[in-house]
Design a protein around this motif. Structure first.
Motif, PDB file in Angstrom:
ATOM      1  N   UNK A   1      -1.770   0.203  12.385  1.00  0.00           N
ATOM      2  CA  UNK A   1      -2.879  -0.877  12.585  1.00  0.00           C
ATOM      3  C   UNK A   1      -4.142  -0.289  12.840  1.00  0.00           C
ATOM      4  N   UNK A   2      -4.242   0.888  13.891  1.00  0.00           N
ATOM      5  CA  UNK A   2      -5.411   1.446  14.312  1.00  0.00           C
ATOM      6  C   UNK A   2      -6.981   2.334  13.639  1.00  0.00           C
ATOM      7  N   UNK A   3      -6.379   2.684  12.379  1.00  0.00           N
ATOM      8  CA  UNK A   3      -6.596   3.385  11.635  1.00  0.00           C
ATOM      9  C   UNK A   3      -8.016   2.877  11.769  1.00  0.00           C
ATOM     10  N   UNK A   4      -8.957   2.331  11.526  1.00  0.00           N
ATOM     11  CA  UNK A   4     -10.213   1.907  11.858  1.00  0.00           C
ATOM     12  C   UNK A   4     -10.980   2.613  13.216  1.00  0.00           C
ATOM     13  N   UNK A   5     -10.054   2.882  14.442  1.00  0.00           N
ATOM     14  CA  UNK A   5     -10.974   3.244  15.395  1.00  0.00           C
ATOM     15  C   UNK A   5      -9.785   4.528  15.955  1.00  0.00           C
ATOM     16  N   UNK A   6     -11.162   5.726  15.693  1.00  0.00           N
ATOM     17  CA  UNK A   6      -9.980   6.781  15.573  1.00  0.00           C
ATOM     18  C   UNK A   6      -9.581   7.493  17.049  1.00  0.00           C
ATOM     19  N   UNK A   7      -9.840   6.514  18.247  1.00  0.00           N
ATOM     20  CA  UNK A   7      -9.208   6.799  19.612  1.00  0.00           C
ATOM     21  C   UNK A   7      -7.718   6.433  19.734  1.00  0.00           C
ATOM     22  N   UNK A   8      -7.298   5.629  18.811  1.00  0.00           N
ATOM     23  CA  UNK A   8      -6.717   4.301  19.130  1.00  0.00           C
ATOM     24  C   UNK A   8      -5.063   4.886  17.905  1.00  0.00           C
ATOM     25  N   UNK A   9      -6.086   5.845  17.035  1.00  0.00           N
ATOM     26  CA  UNK A   9      -5.403   5.844  15.631  1.00  0.00           C
ATOM     27  C   UNK A   9      -4.871   7.262  16.338  1.00  0.00           C
ATOM     28  N   UNK A  10      -5.317   8.421  17.108  1.00  0.00           N
ATOM     29  CA  UNK A  10      -6.015   8.966  17.784  1.00  0.00           C
ATOM     30  C   UNK A  10      -3.591   9.270  18.404  1.00  0.00           C
ATOM     31  N   UNK A  11      -4.190   8.337  19.661  1.00  0.00           N
ATOM     32  CA  UNK A  11      -2.827   7.707  20.233  1.00  0.00           C
ATOM     33  C   UNK A  11      -1.838   7.366  19.638  1.00  0.00           C
ATOM     34  N   UNK A  12      -1.816   6.561  18.609  1.00  0.00           N
ATOM     35  CA  UNK A  12      -0.665   6.376  18.364  1.00  0.00           C
ATOM     36  C   UNK A  12       0.210   7.587  17.476  1.00  0.00           C
ATOM     37  N   UNK A  13      -0.627   8.555  16.541  1.00  0.00           N
ATOM     38  CA  UNK A  13      -0.159   9.659  16.154  1.00  0.00           C
ATOM     39  C   UNK A  13       0.781  10.862  17.074  1.00  0.00           C
ATOM     40  N   UNK A  14      -0.227  10.801  18.413  1.00  0.00           N
ATOM     41  CA  UNK A  14       0.478  11.302  19.332  1.00  0.00           C
ATOM     42  C   UNK A  14       1.593  11.086  20.081  1.00  0.00           C
ATOM     43  N   UNK A  15       1.244   9.643  20.145  1.00  0.00           N
ATOM     44  CA  UNK A  15       2.840   9.007  20.102  1.00  0.00           C
ATOM     45  C   UNK A  15       3.370   9.262  19.658  1.00  0.00           C
TER      46      UNK A  15
ATOM     47  N   UNK B   1     -12.597  -1.432  24.635  1.00  0.00           N
ATOM     48  CA  UNK B   1     -13.403  -1.463  23.622  1.00  0.00           C
ATOM     49  C   UNK B   1     -13.939  -0.199  22.970  1.00  0.00           C
ATOM     50  N   UNK B   2     -13.224   1.084  22.315  1.00  0.00           N
ATOM     51  CA  UNK B   2     -13.699   2.381  21.990  1.00  0.00           C
ATOM     52  C   UNK B   2     -15.291   1.898  20.634  1.00  0.00           C
ATOM     53  N   UNK B   3     -14.759   1.415  20.097  1.00  0.00           N
ATOM     54  CA  UNK B   3     -15.910   0.912  18.750  1.00  0.00           C
ATOM     55  C   UNK B   3     -17.600   0.539  19.645  1.00  0.00           C
TER      56      UNK B   3
ATOM     57  N   UNK C   1     -14.328   1.358   5.827  1.00  0.00           N
ATOM     58  CA  UNK C   1     -13.936   3.283   4.880  1.00  0.00           C
ATOM     59  C   UNK C   1     -14.202   3.632   6.306  1.00  0.00           C
ATOM     60  N   UNK C   2     -13.153   4.111   6.479  1.00  0.00           N
ATOM     61  CA  UNK C   2     -13.476   5.603   7.508  1.00  0.00           C
ATOM     62  C   UNK C   2     -13.297   7.209   6.756  1.00  0.00           C
ATOM     63  N   UNK C   3     -13.551   8.066   7.176  1.00  0.00           N
ATOM     64  CA  UNK C   3     -13.464   9.293   7.045  1.00  0.00           C
ATOM     65  C   UNK C   3     -12.751  10.305   7.659  1.00  0.00           C
TER      66      UNK C   3
ATOM     67  N   UNK D   1      -9.442   9.715   4.879  1.00  0.00           N
ATOM     68  CA  UNK D   1     -10.211   8.892   3.722  1.00  0.00           C
ATOM     69  C   UNK D   1      -8.879   7.438   4.014  1.00  0.00           C
ATOM     70  N   UNK D   2      -9.417   6.057   4.226  1.00  0.00           N
ATOM     71  CA  UNK D   2      -8.955   5.168   4.060  1.00  0.00           C
ATOM     72  C   UNK D   2      -9.719   3.799   4.045  1.00  0.00           C
ATOM     73  N   UNK D   3      -9.328   3.439   2.710  1.00  0.00           N
ATOM     74  CA  UNK D   3      -9.819   2.195   2.295  1.00  0.00           C
ATOM     75  C   UNK D   3      -9.565   0.983   3.934  1.00  0.00           C
TER      76      UNK D   3
END
Ligand code: URC
Length: 309
Positions: A72-86, A212-214, A29-31, A17-19
């Protein structure tokens, strides 16, 4: 002779999770629950007890935590996942594909006297936002491609009227009576593909992604609930298709969408033995919710004939 047909590994159920502390004093906040799996030149770990190519799953878990802190994408799970995968396919020359799945748990801002609170959140629903990305460098590190699938899981809905089921096949196996007024309840699972139209996906392409994934997720939830509530349903099948049509009409970035809808049955018990009328449609007020079996209706609607989920 045998051969290793698939070799894929990583960490599952990484809970993070992240504040995010904003300059205006509000917090976000996301979990997430993350599964990060890697593929590449790793087969010798399976076939020769040779771990020299293995990025430890413990390190994969650590990377999820580090990215939760730094992306920088931690609040948007799609971009966060792409960032991690990349990161995985860019960092390790022998890792050619990364599959990152994220389940986002629901934390909504608490409303206090009509005003969204700055830093307090409530679990106001069991449904999950889901993400599934694949970052693929099998054609080389300069020709990375990515796929991204969003979704909803476990959105439980029920309506007490404006649902029918009639004019189906009647044969010697049929005992079901047609009804023009019944309870309709389902737990919505859906997934939709959002194409990432880049043949050399990298950090810059991710930063430049104008999707805009959100907004897409909000639109899919809203369409699902609005259609469920307002469509006078001839069947689960018909309601499902109308949901798909509207999502595709409203969201140009969505290529296709697939729903899986259980038909969660509610049966009116016979109360005539005690002189009470509880028969469908009009007199039925008491229902027994039935856990199993349920109907199960699947529909995948695409813009073109060949799209696959
Ligand atoms: O909406 C429905 N679709 C079916 O295919 C079906 N089959 C059934 O028994 N009840 C229902 N309801």
């Amino acid at each position: 002779m045998v051969h290793l047909a698939t070799a894929k590994y990583g960490k599952d159920k990484v809970r993070v999770s992240r504040i995010v502390r904003n300059s205006d004093g509000t917090h976000d906040f996301v979990e997430y629950i993350i599964r990060a799996l890697l593929e590449g030149d790793v087969e010798r770990a399976w076939t020769h007890s040779d771990n020299s190519s293995i990025v430890a799953t413990d390190s994969i878990k650590n990377t999820c935590n580090v990215f939760a802190k730094t992306s920088p994408y931690v609040l948007q799970p799609e971009k966060f996942a792409l960032d991690l995968g990349l990161h995985f396919v860019s960092t390790y020359s022998h890792i050619h594909r990364a599959c990152v799945d994220i389940v986002q748990l629901k934390w909504s801002r608490i409303n206090v006297k009509g005003k969204a609170h700055k830093h307090s959140f409530v679990r106001d629903g069991d449904e999950k936002r889901t993400v599934s990305v694949v970052v693929d460098a099998t054609k080389g590190k300069k020709a990375i491609t990515a796929t991204c699938q969003g979704g909803i899981s476990g959105l439980l809905c029920l309506k007490t009227t404006e649902s029918q089921f009639e004019n189906y096949v009647f044969d010697k196996f049929t005992t079901l009576k047609p009804v023009d007024d019944r309870i309709f309840s389902t737990s919505v699972d859906c997934v939709y593909n959002v194409p990432i139209r880049s043949s050399s996906f990298n950090k810059d392409a991710l930063a430049g992604l104008r999707i805009d994934f959100d907004a897409i997720y909000r639109s899919v939830v809203e369409t699902t609930l609005e259609t469920f509530a307002t469509h006078n349903s001839a069947s689960v099948q018909a309601t499902l298709y109308i949901m798909c049509e509207k999502v595709l009409r409203d969201n140009a970035d969505v290529a296709d969408i697939k729903y899986e809808l259980p038909n969660k049955h509610y049966i009116a018990p016979d109360l005539s033995y005690i002189g009470l009328k509880n028969t469908e449609p009009k007199d039925a007020e008491v229902f027994t919710p039935v856990d199993a079996p349920s109907g199960y209706i699947i529909g995948h609607v695409t813009r073109d004939a060949k799209a696959k989920l």
